[in-house]
Design a protein around this motif. Structure first.
Motif, PDB file in Angstrom:
ATOM      1  N   ALA A   3       1.637  -7.353 -11.855  1.00 52.91           N
ATOM      2  CA  ALA A   3       1.813  -8.724 -12.319  1.00 52.91           C
ATOM      3  C   ALA A   3       2.960  -8.770 -13.324  1.00 52.91           C
ATOM      4  CB  ALA A   3       0.527  -9.221 -12.965  1.00 52.91           C
ATOM      5  N   SER A   4       3.454  -9.930 -13.562  1.00 48.93           N
ATOM      6  CA  SER A   4       4.517 -10.109 -14.536  1.00 48.93           C
ATOM      7  C   SER A   4       3.979  -9.955 -15.949  1.00 48.93           C
ATOM      8  CB  SER A   4       5.128 -11.502 -14.394  1.00 48.93           C
ATOM      9  OG  SER A   4       5.779 -11.612 -13.171  1.00 48.93           O
ATOM     10  N   LEU A   5       4.843  -9.536 -16.829  1.00 47.80           N
ATOM     11  CA  LEU A   5       4.537  -9.460 -18.240  1.00 47.80           C
ATOM     12  C   LEU A   5       5.433 -10.476 -18.931  1.00 47.80           C
ATOM     13  CD1 LEU A   5       3.426  -7.997 -20.830  1.00 47.80           C
ATOM     14  CD2 LEU A   5       5.492  -6.602 -20.689  1.00 47.80           C
ATOM     15  N   TRP A  26       9.673  -9.536 -14.119  1.00 49.00           N
ATOM     16  CA  TRP A  26       9.390 -10.130 -12.808  1.00 49.00           C
ATOM     17  C   TRP A  26       9.496  -9.015 -11.779  1.00 49.00           C
ATOM     18  CZ3 TRP A  26       9.106 -15.657 -12.249  1.00 49.00           C
ATOM     19  CH2 TRP A  26       8.807 -16.077 -10.957  1.00 49.00           C
ATOM     20  N   THR A 127       2.365 -23.117 -14.890  1.00 47.30           N
ATOM     21  CA  THR A 127       1.660 -22.161 -14.040  1.00 47.30           C
ATOM     22  C   THR A 127       2.492 -21.846 -12.806  1.00 47.30           C
ATOM     23  OG1 THR A 127      -0.424 -23.176 -14.736  1.00 47.30           O
ATOM     24  CG2 THR A 127      -0.530 -21.666 -12.884  1.00 47.30           C
ATOM     25  N   PRO A 134       0.749 -12.585  -8.018  1.00 46.78           N
ATOM     26  CA  PRO A 134       0.019 -12.809  -9.268  1.00 46.78           C
ATOM     27  C   PRO A 134       0.136 -14.265  -9.706  1.00 46.78           C
ATOM     28  CG  PRO A 134       2.023 -11.527  -9.660  1.00 46.78           C
ATOM     29  CD  PRO A 134       1.897 -11.710  -8.188  1.00 46.78           C
ATOM     30  N   THR A 135      -0.943 -14.783 -10.232  1.00 41.89           N
ATOM     31  CA  THR A 135      -0.919 -16.100 -10.863  1.00 41.89           C
ATOM     32  C   THR A 135      -0.698 -15.865 -12.348  1.00 41.89           C
ATOM     33  OG1 THR A 135      -2.378 -17.104  -9.229  1.00 41.89           O
ATOM     34  CG2 THR A 135      -2.302 -18.147 -11.400  1.00 41.89           C
ATOM     35  N   TRP A 136       0.267 -16.544 -12.917  1.00 41.26           N
ATOM     36  CA  TRP A 136       0.518 -16.423 -14.341  1.00 41.26           C
ATOM     37  C   TRP A 136       1.060 -17.743 -14.867  1.00 41.26           C
ATOM     38  CZ3 TRP A 136       5.516 -17.222 -15.986  1.00 41.26           C
ATOM     39  CH2 TRP A 136       6.533 -17.041 -15.042  1.00 41.26           C
ATOM     40  N   PHE A 138       2.020 -19.939 -18.925  1.00 43.15           N
ATOM     41  CA  PHE A 138       2.057 -19.910 -20.385  1.00 43.15           C
ATOM     42  C   PHE A 138       1.750 -21.300 -20.908  1.00 43.15           C
ATOM     43  CE2 PHE A 138       6.418 -20.773 -19.066  1.00 43.15           C
ATOM     44  CZ  PHE A 138       6.745 -21.883 -19.829  1.00 43.15           C
TER      45      PHE A 138
END
Length: 149
Positions: A3-5, A26, A127, A134-136, A138
């Motif tokens: 997943a992204s950070l 990404w 979103t 991955p769902t991410w 902020f």
């Protein structure tokens, strides 16, 4: 699939200036089913129960449509000068590059954003999601004040 950070912080640049620094890793592929959406809220007090939905939003849409509109018109114009985010003159051609994107003390000038926004607390919920990805997202909360000098 990793997943992204996403990490971000506000940095003081001077007596009354602040900038955004961030890192976004990404590490996955996007496709035609990758989607984004965002909502904006405003509050007079900053109390969670006081936030009201604003008409300023990014409706649920394909990621590639977002890149050709909001990203190009707002994100690139406000963050392009202080980051290694991709920039596009013409229409975006997939794929979106896997990379570690960095923002360094970005001051948002407001290009592409509403001309008039009353003072208060604002919250933006973004979103990104899609099948097999991955769902991410902020949530950004900031206070807008009048600057009198």
């Amino acid at each position: 699939m990793k997943a992204s950070l996403f990490e971000a912080k506000i940095e003081r640049l001077g007596r009354s200036d602040y900038g955004l620094s961030a890192i976004l890793e990404w590490k996955y592929d996007t496709n035609e089913e990758t989607m984004v959406e965002a909502q904006a809220y405003r509050s007079n007090s900053g109390d969670e129960s006081d936030y009201k939905l604003l008409p300023w939003a990014i409706p649920k849409q394909p990621f590639y449509d977002y890149i050709n509109t909001y990203y190009k018109d707002v994100i690139s114009k406000n963050l392009g000068y202080c980051s290694n985010l991709p920039k596009y003159e013409d229409k975006f051609q997939p794929p979106w590059p896997k990379n570690t994107y960095k923002l360094d003390k970005c001051k948002i000038g407001g290009d592409g954003l509403p001309e008039i926004a009353p003072p208060g607390f604002y919250k933006i919920v973004f979103t990104k999601f899609g099948p097999g990805q991955p769902t991410w997202g902020f949530t950004a909360v900031f206070k807008l004040t009048n600057k009198i000098f």
